[in-house]
Design a protein around this motif. Structure first.
Motif, short mmCIF file in Angstrom:
data_model
loop_
_atom_site.label_atom_id
_atom_site.label_comp_id
_atom_site.label_asym_id
_atom_site.label_seq_id
_atom_site.Cartn_x
_atom_site.Cartn_y
_atom_site.Cartn_z
N VAL A 16 5.48 10.74 3.89
CA VAL A 16 5.69 9.58 2.53
C VAL A 16 4.35 8.93 2.41
O VAL A 16 4.59 8.04 3.43
CB VAL A 16 7.04 9.13 2.25
N ASN A 17 3.62 8.60 1.51
CA ASN A 17 2.84 7.64 1.31
C ASN A 17 1.80 7.64 2.50
O ASN A 17 1.31 6.24 2.72
CB ASN A 17 3.48 6.10 1.09
N LEU A 18 1.40 8.81 2.81
CA LEU A 18 0.60 8.72 3.95
C LEU A 18 -0.89 8.23 3.80
O LEU A 18 -1.47 7.66 4.64
CB LEU A 18 0.17 10.23 4.49
N ALA A 19 -1.38 8.08 2.58
CA ALA A 19 -2.80 7.67 2.42
C ALA A 19 -2.56 6.04 2.47
O ALA A 19 -3.65 5.67 3.06
CB ALA A 19 -3.15 8.03 0.81
N PHE A 20 -1.25 5.50 2.22
CA PHE A 20 -1.13 4.13 2.38
C PHE A 20 -1.34 3.79 3.77
O PHE A 20 -1.86 2.69 4.33
CB PHE A 20 -0.23 3.35 1.46
N THR A 148 3.41 -0.49 3.18
CA THR A 148 2.62 0.67 2.44
C THR A 148 3.71 0.92 1.16
O THR A 148 3.07 1.32 0.14
CB THR A 148 2.90 2.10 3.48
N MET A 149 4.83 0.90 1.30
CA MET A 149 5.73 1.14 -0.02
C MET A 149 5.40 0.05 -1.19
O MET A 149 5.22 0.17 -2.11
CB MET A 149 7.31 0.95 0.29
N ARG A 150 5.04 -1.19 -0.49
CA ARG A 150 4.93 -2.23 -1.47
C ARG A 150 3.53 -1.94 -2.24
O ARG A 150 3.16 -1.98 -3.43
CB ARG A 150 4.68 -3.73 -0.68
N ALA A 151 2.44 -1.53 -1.45
CA ALA A 151 1.05 -1.06 -1.82
C ALA A 151 1.29 0.06 -2.84
O ALA A 151 0.70 -0.11 -4.02
CB ALA A 151 0.28 -0.91 -0.93
N SER A 152 2.26 1.02 -2.70
CA SER A 152 2.25 2.12 -3.67
C SER A 152 2.92 1.52 -4.98
O SER A 152 2.70 1.83 -5.85
CB SER A 152 3.41 3.01 -2.97
N LEU A 153 4.09 0.52 -4.89
CA LEU A 153 4.81 0.06 -6.13
C LEU A 153 3.91 -0.69 -6.79
O LEU A 153 3.83 -0.83 -7.88
CB LEU A 153 5.87 -0.63 -5.39
N LEU A 154 3.04 -1.59 -6.08
CA LEU A 154 2.16 -2.41 -6.97
C LEU A 154 1.38 -1.46 -7.45
O LEU A 154 0.43 -1.73 -9.05
CB LEU A 154 1.33 -3.44 -5.84
N GLY A 155 0.48 -0.39 -6.99
CA GLY A 155 -0.33 0.53 -7.68
C GLY A 155 0.18 1.17 -8.91
O GLY A 155 -0.44 1.41 -9.83
N ARG A 158 5.25 -0.77 -10.71
CA ARG A 158 6.52 -1.04 -10.56
C ARG A 158 7.06 -2.57 -10.12
O ARG A 158 8.05 -2.80 -10.48
CB ARG A 158 7.44 -0.01 -9.85
N ILE A 159 6.05 -3.02 -9.51
CA ILE A 159 6.49 -4.70 -8.95
C ILE A 159 5.20 -5.29 -9.38
O ILE A 159 4.04 -4.74 -9.63
CB ILE A 159 6.65 -4.83 -7.63
N VAL A 160 5.10 -6.73 -9.47
CA VAL A 160 3.97 -7.44 -9.70
C VAL A 160 4.07 -8.52 -8.64
O VAL A 160 5.21 -9.20 -8.24
CB VAL A 160 4.02 -8.18 -11.15
N PRO A 161 2.86 -9.02 -8.41
CA PRO A 161 2.82 -10.20 -7.35
C PRO A 161 3.30 -11.72 -7.93
O PRO A 161 2.78 -11.59 -9.31
CB PRO A 161 1.42 -10.10 -6.62
N ALA A 162 3.92 -12.38 -7.23
CA ALA A 162 4.15 -13.78 -7.81
C ALA A 162 4.43 -14.74 -6.64
O ALA A 162 4.89 -14.57 -5.44
CB ALA A 162 5.50 -13.67 -8.69
N VAL A 163 3.92 -16.14 -6.99
CA VAL A 163 4.52 -17.06 -5.93
C VAL A 163 5.85 -17.40 -6.12
O VAL A 163 6.22 -17.78 -7.19
CB VAL A 163 3.40 -18.12 -6.14
N ILE A 164 6.77 -17.26 -5.26
CA ILE A 164 8.14 -17.53 -5.13
C ILE A 164 8.70 -18.43 -4.24
O ILE A 164 8.49 -18.10 -3.27
CB ILE A 164 9.07 -16.03 -5.15
#
Length: 195
Positions: A16-20, A148-155, A158-164
């Motif tokens: 799963v997500n081997l490219a990342f 790697t899952m984060r990178a996939s979801l951002l791409g 499905r998720i967006v970066p934010a200062v929290i």
């Protein structure tokens, strides 16, 4: 020199997500060891031999040194304790988790920790996070580790970066933990369970 690792989920005989994983693996090799010749992890792993969810752990320095396969079960996480560690650096997925393990020991009655670095939320000891603000899932803009899952979801948007910041938690209702082995939505609980 420290060893580095890639943890790759094998599901139904596929990586799963081997490219990342390849991207992060080669970036670490380039940044740390100045190895500019890319290597494809697909040349080192045999995902077709495994049908259930399996953890493929690749240890490496300049080159791949060890590949092992372990059965994997998602552990239950329903409560996080906030801990602070300013200056903590886990930019590269290292086999040396001593600092993370020391922080994890502060979890008390919680299942895991949520690390605050320089006043903002980052990750748990094992996963990236996302928080539901009522219309979208936000993930810390600067995590401890760019998973790697984060990178996939951002791409996929499905998720967006934010200062929290910790004081922002009241703006959110749910938290999700995810990583290479834990799918998005497999671990979700109310933000009130962050103490």
């Amino acid at each position: 020199m420290c060893q580095f690792i890639e943890t790759i989920r094998i599901e139904d005989g596929k990586a799963v997500n081997l490219a990342f994983h390849n991207y992060r693996f080669n970036k670490t090799r380039r940044d740390v060891f100045e190895c500019n010749l890319p290597v494809n992890l697909a040349d080192y792993i045999q995902p077709g031999d495994y049908s259930g969810r399996t953890k493929c752990r690749v240890e490496y320095q300049e080159e791949v040194e060890k590949v092992e396969y372990l059965p994997y079960t998602v552990r239950s996480v329903n409560r996080l304790r906030l801990v602070t560690s300013d200056g903590l650096d886990y930019t590269y997925k290292s086999a040396d988790r001593q600092k993370l393990d020391e922080l994890f020991r502060q979890k008390g009655e919680a299942d895991d920790i949520l690390i605050i670095r320089d006043g903002v939320l980052t990750d748990t000891s094992i996963a990236n996070i996302a928080l539901w603000n009522g219309s979208q899932w936000e993930t810390p803009e600067v995590p401890l580790l760019e998973g790697t899952m984060r990178a996939s979801l951002l791409g996929k948007g499905r998720i967006v970066p934010a200062v929290i910041r910790p004081q922002d938690l009241s703006r959110y209702s749910l938290v999700r933990l995810f990583n290479a082995m834990i799918g998005f939505g497999e671990i979700e609980f109310p933000v009130e369970n962050i103490i």
